[in-house]
Design an enzyme around this catalytic site. Structure first.
Site, mmCIF file in Angstrom:
data_model
loop_
_atom_site.group_PDB
_atom_site.id
_atom_site.type_symbol
_atom_site.label_atom_id
_atom_site.label_comp_id
_atom_site.label_asym_id
_atom_site.label_seq_id
_atom_site.Cartn_x
_atom_site.Cartn_y
_atom_site.Cartn_z
ATOM 1 N N GLY A 334 6.409 1.469 -0.709
ATOM 2 C CA GLY A 334 5.660 0.622 0.217
ATOM 3 C C GLY A 334 5.334 -0.717 -0.423
ATOM 4 N N SER A 335 4.125 -1.187 -0.138
ATOM 5 C CA SER A 335 3.779 -2.569 -0.499
ATOM 6 C C SER A 335 3.805 -2.873 -1.988
ATOM 7 C CB SER A 335 2.397 -2.893 0.039
ATOM 8 O OG SER A 335 2.333 -2.581 1.405
ATOM 9 N N THR A 336 3.703 -1.856 -2.840
ATOM 10 C CA THR A 336 3.715 -2.149 -4.276
ATOM 11 C C THR A 336 5.033 -2.794 -4.691
ATOM 12 O OG1 THR A 336 4.273 0.182 -4.531
ATOM 13 C CG2 THR A 336 2.054 -0.471 -5.136
ATOM 14 N N LEU A 337 6.011 -2.743 -3.812
ATOM 15 C CA LEU A 337 7.308 -3.338 -4.139
ATOM 16 C C LEU A 337 7.379 -4.815 -3.754
ATOM 17 C CD1 LEU A 337 9.871 -1.712 -5.212
ATOM 18 C CD2 LEU A 337 10.898 -2.598 -3.135
ATOM 19 N N LYS A 338 6.479 -5.249 -2.882
ATOM 20 C CA LYS A 338 6.542 -6.627 -2.365
ATOM 21 C C LYS A 338 6.610 -7.697 -3.452
ATOM 22 C CE LYS A 338 4.340 -5.675 2.030
ATOM 23 N NZ LYS A 338 3.033 -5.507 2.655
#
Lengths: 615, 103
Positions: A334-338
């Site tokens: 999820g967002s931790t990859l952004k």
């Protein structure tokens, strides 16, 4: 003196008659000659025997001696020494296997995490076993087995060796020996002990016994089996008649198990384990994990999972508890990859931190699929896209660059790559090659859907931001040598990303709960729906990955909470506080000076001499 | 001379033979001692491993924390950390004067 002289005459004559009859019977036909008197005896001695008879006898005896001599010379004189040597060996030589002692596992400060301590195995020979009811009861109580179980094992009459209990404390074994029960014996062996118990359980794993000895079955114990286990030796002994050893010789010497020093810090491991447990219980989560890395060396300082297990209670092992989730399980980040997608775009020069991206109306449709933001916002700068975690904004940024570029950045930080870490079951995760991406996939991968990673991979990838844009492999063992880092991003991009990620922990970001007193922290939340059988469910994986202190990052901490269902599920609410607890404890344990502006103020006040005396 | 030589040599032989037996005996005695010492060394090693393991168990962070709490100790709080400049020569460089937390 003959007793015959004392006998009565009648008895004497009877005895003489018996003797005469006996002689007569022995001599047979020559009886008349014998009874005729002593004068004829001379003739008997002069009887001519054929000369060949004595010669034959002589020859026979001689050849028998000759045969013996030949045999003796043959056996001893060097023609065939094997026979006697075999006979000697069978009587006095013994070959004993020598089991090496398993190496000790230390933490980075030389605290024992796993070591082999002496133990005893109690065995019985059912054929010899002989004990009264009272002794049996005592034995069962000492061995902590039920009397029925004891009876069942002893009843196994066709065997002459039955283990009653293994891995017993030497003190208890002594008390068993003191019972003096026939047919019960003890054997020396070693037992693996893990002083930290559940705290280090997943990381260290455990050992088990096979016919050839003790082997690591999970975790570090298995991964470093070759070092820890050593090689068994074979010892050749010569014993005397009484069983004392006279001479010994190694057929091959045992290689003792080597000690290994892990990068783990016992204190940080405890902090992480406690925080993970608390977070999982407070949020009624299915599972939780945390990883702490040293940002400078890539050393693994802590790795904790919940649910955990006690390595001393083997009978209660449950695969669900034993699995080292942080290493072996993948999830959609999820967002931790952004931040990686944004960094890739900045590296290409497509965006700058202050570039404005329009995320209104909070939804974006690509090839029939719609991407949405949980909290729709209007125009955001790139900085705010990261801080507020906008899916639409990230997708818009990612769609500006070629799929190959995004893939290269994600691969360079280790996603979808074979892990270099020597940890059992470390997974590659899933990141498909860019040629197979559909446009909507490029957008979803940019914010962490449609790919999967392990928590360890995620923590490792954040080294890029914590270091100045380069990355080093994760090291499970303590390293003193410098590893050559691989550059992924420019130092300026990394610095800009640190600024953005620090903003994410500010009041306007998604994770103010990650902040800790005295230090500047940076990081990114993640809240991803769980995939089950190809469909997204209502279960979430909440995560937070961050580093501290921002002015000179020393640690990277990743926290993952699997399926929290106590009401809250956002990474900023669930995982960020756990991050805060772990990071604060770790910074304190490592004695890293605080760097937050409020502390600088305290310093100014102190240097002015206002408080120095008071404290 | 020829009369004495065999006598001397044979007595020499006897002496040598006795010496051989004696030294063999001594070697075996020493070997037995060595064996015992090696056993002792092994036992001591095992004991050391046990004690180290015990020490690890006794110094577990969880136990230390429990005892510290019982004694009314608290984890260091950044509010209570005062930053002081190291020396005048080093200027206003901030230095952590944080009390080292006892493990």
């Amino acid at each position: 003196m003959s007793p015959a002289g004392l006998r009565p005459a009648a008895a004497r004559s009877r005895a003489a008659a018996r003797a005469a009859a006996g002689r007569a019977a022995a001599r047979g036909p020559s009886r008349p000659a014998a009874s005729r008197g002593a004068s004829r005896r001379g003739d008997l001695l002069t009887v001519k025997l054929p000369a060949w008879r004595s010669k034959l006898l002589l020859f026979g005896l001689f050849s028998a001696f000759a045969a013996l001599s030949v045999r003796a010379v043959y056996l001893q004189g060097g023609w065939s020494t094997g026979f006697l040597q075999r006979q000697g060996e069978a009587r006095y030589a013994r070959t004993l296997p020598e089991t090496p002692t398993r190496g000790t596992i230390f933490d980075r400060n030389r605290v024992v995490l796993a070591s082999s301590v002496p133990a005893r195995a109690i065995w019985a020979n059912p054929e010899d076993f002989d004990a009264d009811a009272k002794q049996k009861a005592q034995l069962a109580r000492l061995l902590q087995i039920s009397p029925q179980e004891l009876r069942r094992r002893i009843a196994n009459d066709d065997r002459s060796f039955v283990y009653l209990r293994r891995q017993l404390d030497p003190e208890v074994a002594q008390r068993v020996e003191a019972l003096h029960i026939n047919g019960v014996h003890s054997l020396k062996e070693y037992r693996r002990q893990y002083p930290e118990g559940t705290v280090t359980s997943h990381l260290l794993g455990f050992t088990g016994f096979t016919k050839v000895g003790e082997h690591g079955l999970e975790g570090v114990e298995r991964e470093y089996e070759a070092l820890l286990g050593g090689q068994p030796g074979l010892r050749h002994l010569i014993e005397d008649r009484l069983g004392h050893t006279i001479e010994d010789d190694w057929l091959h010497e045992p290689v003792q198990g080597q000690d290994i020093v892990l990068a783990i810090d016992d204190r940080i491991q405890y902090i992480a384990h406690t925080a993970v447990k608390q977070a999982a219980e407070a949020n009624a989560a299915h599972a939780a994990s945390a990883v702490v890395l040293d940002a400078r060396t890539g050393e693994l300082l802590a790795l904790a999972n919940w649910p955990d297990f006690d390595p001393a209670r083997r009978s209660q092992f449950d695969p669900n508890q034993v699995r080292d989730r942080a290493v072996t399980d993948t999830f959609e980040p999820g967002s931790t990859l952004k931040p990686f997608s944004v960094a890739a775009a900045m590296e290409c020069g497509l965006v700058r931190p202050d570039t404005v991206i329009d995320t209104a109306p909070g939804r974006l449709t690509i090839a029939g699929r719609t991407i949405t933001d949980d909290h729709p916002r209007g125009a955001l700068t790139v900085e705010q896209v990261v801080a507020k975690s906008s899916n639409v904004g990230t997708a818009k940024i990612a769609l500006q660059m070629p799929a190959q570029t995004l893939w290269e950045t994600l691969s360079a930080v280790g996603f979808g790559q074979v892990p270099q870490t020597a940890l059992l079951g470390a997974v590659t995760g899933r990141l498909r090659p860019p040629s197979t991406w559909r446009p909507v996939e490029q957008a979803t991968i940019a914010y962490g859907y449609g790919m999967s990673v392990s928590l360890l991979q995620l923590a490792h990838a954040y080294l890029v931001f914590a270091r100045d844009g380069d990355i080093v492999p994760v090291s499970v063992l303590r390293t003193d040598s410098e590893v050559t880092p691989v550059r992924v991003l420019s130092a300026t991009t990394a610095a800009k990303m640190r600024r953005m990620l620090e903003l994410a922990t500010s009041d306007e970001g998604t994770a103010p709960a990650a902040r800790i007193a005295g230090y500047r922290v940076a990081g990114k939340t993640g809240t991803a729906r769980k995939l089950r059988e190809g469909r997204y469910t209502d279960a979430y994986v909440s995560s937070f990955v961050g580093f501290a202190p921002v002015s000179d990052p020393r640690i990277v901490v990743a926290v993952m909470i699997d399926d929290p269902h106590a009401g809250r599920y956002y990474g900023g609410d669930v995982a960020a506080p756990a991050f805060g607890t772990i990071a604060a404890g770790t910074l304190r344990a490592l004695q890293i000076p605080p760097d937050s502006p409020s502390m600088q103020f305290a310093q100014a006040a102190a240097s002015a001499g206002e408080q120095a005396d008071g404290r | 001379m020829t009369r004495i030589a065999p006598l001397v040599l044979s007595s020499l032989l006897v002496v040598c033979a006795l010496a051989l037996v004696a030294s063999q005996y001594r070697a075996r005695e020493l070997f037995a001692e060595l064996e015992v010492s090696q056993q002792d060394a092994k036992a001591l090693d095992a004991e050391a491993a046990r004690l180290r393991s015990e020490l690890g168990r006794a110094s577990q962070p969880a136990i230390v924390e429990g005892i510290a709490r019982r004694l009314g100790m608290r984890a260091i709080n950044p509010d209570r950390i005062v930053m002081l400049p190291a020396t005048a020569a080093q200027g206003p460089q901030p230095v952590a004067a944080a009390a080292k937390e006892q493990r």
